[in-house]
Motif scaffolding. Structure first.
Motif, PDB file in Angstrom:
ATOM      1  N   LEU A   1       4.294  45.078  13.714  1.00 46.01           N
ATOM      2  CA  LEU A   1       5.657  44.902  14.214  1.00 46.01           C
ATOM      3  C   LEU A   1       5.753  44.938  15.742  1.00 46.01           C
ATOM      4  O   LEU A   1       6.797  44.625  16.298  1.00 46.01           O
ATOM      5  CB  LEU A   1       6.589  45.947  13.597  1.00 46.01           C
ATOM      6  CG  LEU A   1       6.739  45.849  12.077  1.00 46.01           C
ATOM      7  CD1 LEU A   1       7.653  46.938  11.561  1.00 46.01           C
ATOM      8  CD2 LEU A   1       7.226  44.469  11.653  1.00 46.01           C
ATOM      9  N   TYR A   2       4.662  45.314  16.375  1.00 45.68           N
ATOM     10  CA  TYR A   2       4.624  45.284  17.841  1.00 45.68           C
ATOM     11  C   TYR A   2       3.618  44.254  18.348  1.00 45.68           C
ATOM     12  O   TYR A   2       3.083  44.383  19.446  1.00 45.68           O
ATOM     13  CB  TYR A   2       4.339  46.685  18.395  1.00 45.68           C
ATOM     14  CG  TYR A   2       5.596  47.543  18.378  1.00 45.68           C
ATOM     15  CD1 TYR A   2       6.510  47.485  19.425  1.00 45.68           C
ATOM     16  CD2 TYR A   2       5.886  48.354  17.289  1.00 45.68           C
ATOM     17  CE1 TYR A   2       7.673  48.238  19.394  1.00 45.68           C
ATOM     18  CE2 TYR A   2       7.045  49.108  17.253  1.00 45.68           C
ATOM     19  CZ  TYR A   2       7.934  49.046  18.296  1.00 45.68           C
ATOM     20  OH  TYR A   2       9.098  49.779  18.258  1.00 45.68           O
ATOM     21  N   GLY A   3       3.370  43.233  17.509  1.00 44.71           N
ATOM     22  CA  GLY A   3       2.587  42.096  17.969  1.00 44.71           C
ATOM     23  C   GLY A   3       1.139  42.070  17.551  1.00 44.71           C
ATOM     24  O   GLY A   3       0.407  41.141  17.914  1.00 44.71           O
TER      25      GLY A   3
ATOM     26  N   TYR B   1      10.275  40.299  11.127  1.00 46.59           N
ATOM     27  CA  TYR B   1       9.535  40.067  12.376  1.00 46.59           C
ATOM     28  C   TYR B   1       9.135  38.597  12.487  1.00 46.59           C
ATOM     29  O   TYR B   1       9.323  37.970  13.538  1.00 46.59           O
ATOM     30  CB  TYR B   1       8.304  40.973  12.421  1.00 46.59           C
ATOM     31  CG  TYR B   1       7.509  40.828  13.688  1.00 46.59           C
ATOM     32  CD1 TYR B   1       7.852  41.545  14.831  1.00 46.59           C
ATOM     33  CD2 TYR B   1       6.428  39.959  13.755  1.00 46.59           C
ATOM     34  CE1 TYR B   1       7.126  41.408  16.006  1.00 46.59           C
ATOM     35  CE2 TYR B   1       5.699  39.821  14.923  1.00 46.59           C
ATOM     36  CZ  TYR B   1       6.055  40.543  16.048  1.00 46.59           C
ATOM     37  OH  TYR B   1       5.332  40.392  17.212  1.00 46.59           O
ATOM     38  N   ASN B   2       8.638  38.044  11.407  1.00 43.43           N
ATOM     39  CA  ASN B   2       8.193  36.650  11.415  1.00 43.43           C
ATOM     40  C   ASN B   2       9.339  35.656  11.571  1.00 43.43           C
ATOM     41  O   ASN B   2       9.120  34.538  12.025  1.00 43.43           O
ATOM     42  CB  ASN B   2       7.382  36.330  10.152  1.00 43.43           C
ATOM     43  CG  ASN B   2       6.034  37.012  10.165  1.00 43.43           C
ATOM     44  OD1 ASN B   2       5.475  37.290  11.223  1.00 43.43           O
ATOM     45  ND2 ASN B   2       5.509  37.308   8.985  1.00 43.43           N
TER      46      ASN B   2
ATOM     47  N   LYS C   1      13.398  38.275  14.042  1.00 45.00           N
ATOM     48  CA  LYS C   1      14.348  39.397  14.075  1.00 45.00           C
ATOM     49  C   LYS C   1      13.582  40.670  14.409  1.00 45.00           C
ATOM     50  O   LYS C   1      13.521  41.622  13.621  1.00 45.00           O
ATOM     51  CB  LYS C   1      15.090  39.496  12.756  1.00 45.00           C
ATOM     52  CG  LYS C   1      15.923  38.249  12.465  1.00 45.00           C
ATOM     53  CD  LYS C   1      16.693  38.376  11.195  1.00 45.00           C
ATOM     54  CE  LYS C   1      17.552  37.134  11.020  1.00 45.00           C
ATOM     55  NZ  LYS C   1      18.459  37.267   9.896  1.00 45.00           N
ATOM     56  N   ILE C   2      13.033  40.677  15.599  1.00 39.91           N
ATOM     57  CA  ILE C   2      12.117  41.738  16.015  1.00 39.91           C
ATOM     58  C   ILE C   2      12.822  43.085  16.130  1.00 39.91           C
ATOM     59  O   ILE C   2      12.304  44.101  15.672  1.00 39.91           O
ATOM     60  CB  ILE C   2      11.397  41.334  17.312  1.00 39.91           C
ATOM     61  CG1 ILE C   2      10.518  40.109  17.015  1.00 39.91           C
ATOM     62  CG2 ILE C   2      10.564  42.481  17.871  1.00 39.91           C
ATOM     63  CD1 ILE C   2       9.947  39.425  18.224  1.00 39.91           C
ATOM     64  N   GLU C   3      14.005  43.102  16.734  1.00 34.88           N
ATOM     65  CA  GLU C   3      14.728  44.374  16.885  1.00 34.88           C
ATOM     66  C   GLU C   3      15.086  44.970  15.527  1.00 34.88           C
ATOM     67  O   GLU C   3      14.990  46.181  15.338  1.00 34.88           O
ATOM     68  CB  GLU C   3      15.972  44.179  17.742  1.00 34.88           C
ATOM     69  CG  GLU C   3      15.643  43.948  19.206  1.00 34.88           C
ATOM     70  CD  GLU C   3      16.882  43.783  20.064  1.00 34.88           C
ATOM     71  OE1 GLU C   3      17.963  44.283  19.681  1.00 34.88           O
ATOM     72  OE2 GLU C   3      16.748  43.154  21.125  1.00 34.88           O
TER      73      GLU C   3
ATOM     74  N   HIS D   1      11.959  46.454  14.079  1.00 34.70           N
ATOM     75  CA  HIS D   1      11.653  47.738  14.718  1.00 34.70           C
ATOM     76  C   HIS D   1      12.588  48.827  14.202  1.00 34.70           C
ATOM     77  O   HIS D   1      12.139  49.950  13.936  1.00 34.70           O
ATOM     78  CB  HIS D   1      11.761  47.630  16.232  1.00 34.70           C
ATOM     79  CG  HIS D   1      10.679  46.799  16.848  1.00 34.70           C
ATOM     80  ND1 HIS D   1      10.682  46.470  18.179  1.00 34.70           N
ATOM     81  CD2 HIS D   1       9.560  46.226  16.331  1.00 34.70           C
ATOM     82  CE1 HIS D   1       9.613  45.735  18.448  1.00 34.70           C
ATOM     83  NE2 HIS D   1       8.931  45.569  17.336  1.00 34.70           N
TER      84      HIS D   1
END
Length: 116
Positions: free
Chosen positions: A26-28, A81-82, A85-87, A90
């Motif tokens: 989730l952090y890359g 994440y994919n 919708k990264i926030e 997280h």
């Protein structure tokens, strides 16, 4: 340390690695499909050790259920994440943490019963 303690310590380590890998993705970080598969180390532990040696323990099936909830939650967060919708992904780590606390509590309880 008796065999049950060794078995549960192995699961505890695998669980910590699971949480670490979820956070990493989730952090890359790189998604490890083998690790998160149904043949991954945690599922392998349940199949080879947990459900064969400790199936009669009432909390073992509940522990397995919580792990399945953790896996489902992680896959949902990976999907967020994919989709960019990264926030949200997280923020969803709080679900992983809550389930992890429940998992570790059950694990500690089982370990305590079987350590005697």
């Amino acid at each position: 340390m008796n065999q049950a303690q060794v078995d549960f310590q192995q699961l505890r380590i695998k669980h910590i690695l699971f949480k670490s890998k979820v956070r990493s993705v989730l952090y890359g970080g790189t998604y490890d499909a083998d690790f998160f598969s149904s043949q991954g180390p945690i599922n392998a532990w349940f199949n080879a050790v947990g459900l064969s040696k400790y199936r009669s323990e009432p909390n073992m099936l509940e522990l397995r259920q919580v792990q399945q909830q953790l896996s489902t939650a992680a896959e949902s967060l990976f999907a967020l994440y994919n989709r960019g919708k990264i926030e949200e992904a997280h923020a969803g780590l709080s679900i992983i943490e809550a389930l992890s606390e429940k998992f570790l509590s059950l694990l500690t309880s089982l370990e305590g019963k079987l350590a005697a």
